[in-house]
Scaffold this motif. Structure first.
Motif, PDB file in Angstrom:
ATOM      1  N   GLU A   1       0.820  -1.213   0.000  1.00  0.00           N
ATOM      2  CA  GLU A   1       0.000   0.000   0.000  1.00  0.00           C
ATOM      3  C   GLU A   1       0.858   1.268   0.000  1.00  0.00           C
ATOM      4  O   GLU A   1       1.956   1.290   0.568  1.00  0.00           O
ATOM      5  N   TYR A   2       0.306   2.305  -0.623  1.00  0.00           N
ATOM      6  CA  TYR A   2       0.968   3.611  -0.698  1.00  0.00           C
ATOM      7  C   TYR A   2      -0.061   4.715  -0.476  1.00  0.00           C
ATOM      8  O   TYR A   2      -1.271   4.480  -0.537  1.00  0.00           O
ATOM      9  N   ARG A   3       0.439   5.925  -0.274  1.00  0.00           N
ATOM     10  CA  ARG A   3      -0.373   7.128  -0.449  1.00  0.00           C
ATOM     11  C   ARG A   3       0.049   7.754  -1.765  1.00  0.00           C
ATOM     12  O   ARG A   3       1.226   7.687  -2.152  1.00  0.00           O
TER      13      ARG A   3
ATOM     14  N   GLU B   1      -3.952  11.668  -1.922  1.00  0.00           N
ATOM     15  CA  GLU B   1      -5.046  10.812  -2.397  1.00  0.00           C
ATOM     16  C   GLU B   1      -4.841   9.368  -1.966  1.00  0.00           C
ATOM     17  O   GLU B   1      -3.705   8.914  -1.775  1.00  0.00           O
ATOM     18  N   GLN B   2      -5.951   8.674  -1.892  1.00  0.00           N
ATOM     19  CA  GLN B   2      -5.917   7.221  -1.725  1.00  0.00           C
ATOM     20  C   GLN B   2      -5.264   6.640  -2.972  1.00  0.00           C
ATOM     21  O   GLN B   2      -5.567   7.040  -4.083  1.00  0.00           O
ATOM     22  N   TRP B   3      -4.359   5.682  -2.769  1.00  0.00           N
ATOM     23  CA  TRP B   3      -3.652   5.117  -3.912  1.00  0.00           C
ATOM     24  C   TRP B   3      -4.373   3.883  -4.454  1.00  0.00           C
ATOM     25  O   TRP B   3      -4.959   3.095  -3.701  1.00  0.00           O
ATOM     26  N   ASP B   4      -4.360   3.743  -5.786  1.00  0.00           N
ATOM     27  CA  ASP B   4      -4.689   2.467  -6.415  1.00  0.00           C
ATOM     28  C   ASP B   4      -3.724   2.293  -7.584  1.00  0.00           C
ATOM     29  O   ASP B   4      -2.914   3.179  -7.867  1.00  0.00           O
TER      30      ASP B   4
ATOM     31  N   PRO C   1       5.254   4.955   0.785  1.00  0.00           N
ATOM     32  CA  PRO C   1       4.909   3.618   1.278  1.00  0.00           C
ATOM     33  C   PRO C   1       4.256   3.697   2.650  1.00  0.00           C
ATOM     34  O   PRO C   1       4.631   4.544   3.467  1.00  0.00           O
ATOM     35  N   ILE C   2       3.287   2.849   2.886  1.00  0.00           N
ATOM     36  CA  ILE C   2       2.643   2.783   4.202  1.00  0.00           C
ATOM     37  C   ILE C   2       3.309   1.636   4.954  1.00  0.00           C
ATOM     38  O   ILE C   2       2.912   0.481   4.849  1.00  0.00           O
ATOM     39  N   ASN C   3       4.370   1.985   5.688  1.00  0.00           N
ATOM     40  CA  ASN C   3       5.231   0.963   6.292  1.00  0.00           C
ATOM     41  C   ASN C   3       4.695   0.459   7.628  1.00  0.00           C
ATOM     42  O   ASN C   3       5.411   0.435   8.629  1.00  0.00           O
TER      43      ASN C   3
ATOM     44  N   TYR D   1      10.678  -0.487  -1.202  1.00  0.00           N
ATOM     45  CA  TYR D   1       9.513  -0.142  -0.379  1.00  0.00           C
ATOM     46  C   TYR D   1       9.924   0.694   0.836  1.00  0.00           C
ATOM     47  O   TYR D   1       9.663   0.376   1.981  1.00  0.00           O
ATOM     48  N   ARG D   2      10.596   1.815   0.519  1.00  0.00           N
ATOM     49  CA  ARG D   2      10.976   2.743   1.587  1.00  0.00           C
ATOM     50  C   ARG D   2      11.080   4.148   1.008  1.00  0.00           C
ATOM     51  O   ARG D   2      11.322   4.315  -0.190  1.00  0.00           O
TER      52      ARG D   2
END
Length: 374
Positions: free
Chosen positions: A249-251, A305-308, A316-318, A348-349
């Motif tokens: 997941e990301y922002r 925004e919400q990411w898709d 990254p949502i760590n 992923y960082r």
């Protein structure tokens, strides 16, 4: 066996891929750099409009304490003496960032470090927690109620799309508080913006390197893999492995660029908008990065925004769940003999620019050492 055309296929023309390509080309390795966008440079790409270098994917301010990295980027560009000194709008008033003696005077009228520290310490004692369970409790424990409610709460909730009480405490590990009248956002020794924009650095790095834009690695993966002995992959690691362990997941961010028929829109390169009544978190006025005196100006509003998968992945949502998924992909990556993973999406960082350059240079040395031992 037929010899392959390239030593390295580099997927992604951002800083990691461009530095890697530059260093390997210097060592007579044949590289092909591809990017699915229609330009090189990744997120540091600048678009020239009305004589202004527009940071198309958000503000990029180079800063580092590492002289090796500073000397490295100065091979490709001349840096100006821009110092990042953002201001923050909250409830109709402007405050200096980072939190310093100017901010404290604006909040409480305190004039000495002793007075300011006494206010903060009292608020931490009153509102703080020994074991913060969420971001709100963590922030209150670090800076007290006034700074949190005026300059952190609503901004952070917009940034992450969640209430501060629903966000994990680890997002804010520390909040720098300065008891000096110093508005320089970064403590780093070296800071500035490349004159002419970041494209000058990318062009310097990729001089003499074969590049192709508008090429989606996943649309022609088999053919592209057949071209090179080794792959340097800087895209999303979960996408490389076809999301077999789940999706990370990301922002994301959305940018609205506006041209204004005036020489100066807000008087500063960066103005944060704290209040929830504004959907955007900040406005960037690009000309101030290079002290421009053009007759017009361009500003960019930045909307979290919400990411898709259809959007760019920025942050990254760590959290524990995502880190566990990433660990599984990392194990897969470590088994690869001819694929090198590097950069913020592959690792992923979150990286600052100087960190990603250092990471790429270190990876080059690691690869060369391995080659020398085989």
């Amino acid at each position: 066996m037929k010899e392959k055309k390239y030593d390295y296929l580099i997927v992604g023309a951002g800083l990691f891929g461009s530095v890697f390509a530059h260093e390997m080309t210097k060592r007579n390795k044949k590289c092909l750099v591809i990017d699915k966008r229609d330009h090189l440079g990744g997120n540091v790409y600048c678009e020239e409009k009305e004589g202004i270098n527009v940071h198309k994917y958000g503000a990029h301010i180079f800063h580092t304490n590492d002289k090796r990295i500073w000397d490295y980027v100065n091979q490709f560009a001349t840096f100006n003496n821009y110092v990042n000194s953002p201001v923050s709008l909250s409830k109709g008033k402007l405050y200096n960032l980072p939190f310093n003696m100017n901010t404290f005077y604006q909040l409480w009228g305190t004039k000495t470090p002793e007075e300011a520290k006494a206010v903060i310490d009292k608020q931490i004692e009153e509102y703080g927690s020994k074991s913060p369970k969420n971001l709100e409790e963590q922030a209150l424990s670090l800076v007290g109620k006034d700074i949190y409610e005026t300059l952190i709460k609503e901004y952070t909730e917009k940034q992450w799309g969640k209430k501060a009480t629903e966000l994990p405490a680890f997002i804010i590990k520390r909040l720098p508080v300065r008891y000096t009248y110093n508005n320089n956002y970064f403590n780093d020794k070296y800071q500035g913006i490349p004159e002419g924009g970041y494209n000058t650095i990318i062009e310097g790095l990729l001089e003499g390197v074969e590049t192709k834009t508008g090429v989606d690695f996943f649309q022609d993966k088999e053919h592209l893999l057949s071209l090179a002995d080794n792959i340097v992959y800087t895209g999303k690691i979960d996408e490389f492995y076809e999301y077999k362990y789940g999706q990370l997941e990301y922002r994301s961010l959305r940018f609205e660029h506006e041209l204004h028929d005036m020489p100066n829109y807000q008087g500063n390169a960066v103005v944060n908008y704290n209040d929830s009544e504004y959907a955007f978190t900040r406005i960037i006025e690009h000309k101030h990065f290079e002290f421009g005196n053009q007759e017009k100006t361009i500003v960019t509003k930045e909307y979290p925004e919400q990411w898709d998968r259809s959007k760019e992945a920025y942050y990254p949502i760590n959290n524990d769940q995502n880190q566990e998924i990433f660990r599984q992909y990392k194990k897969e990556a470590e088994k690869e003999d001819s694929v090198i993973f590097g950069g913020r999406l592959a690792e992923y960082r979150y990286y600052d620019m100087h960190q990603i350059i250092a990471s790429s240079l270190n990876k080059v040395q690691e690869v060369l050492k391995l080659e020398a031992n085989t």
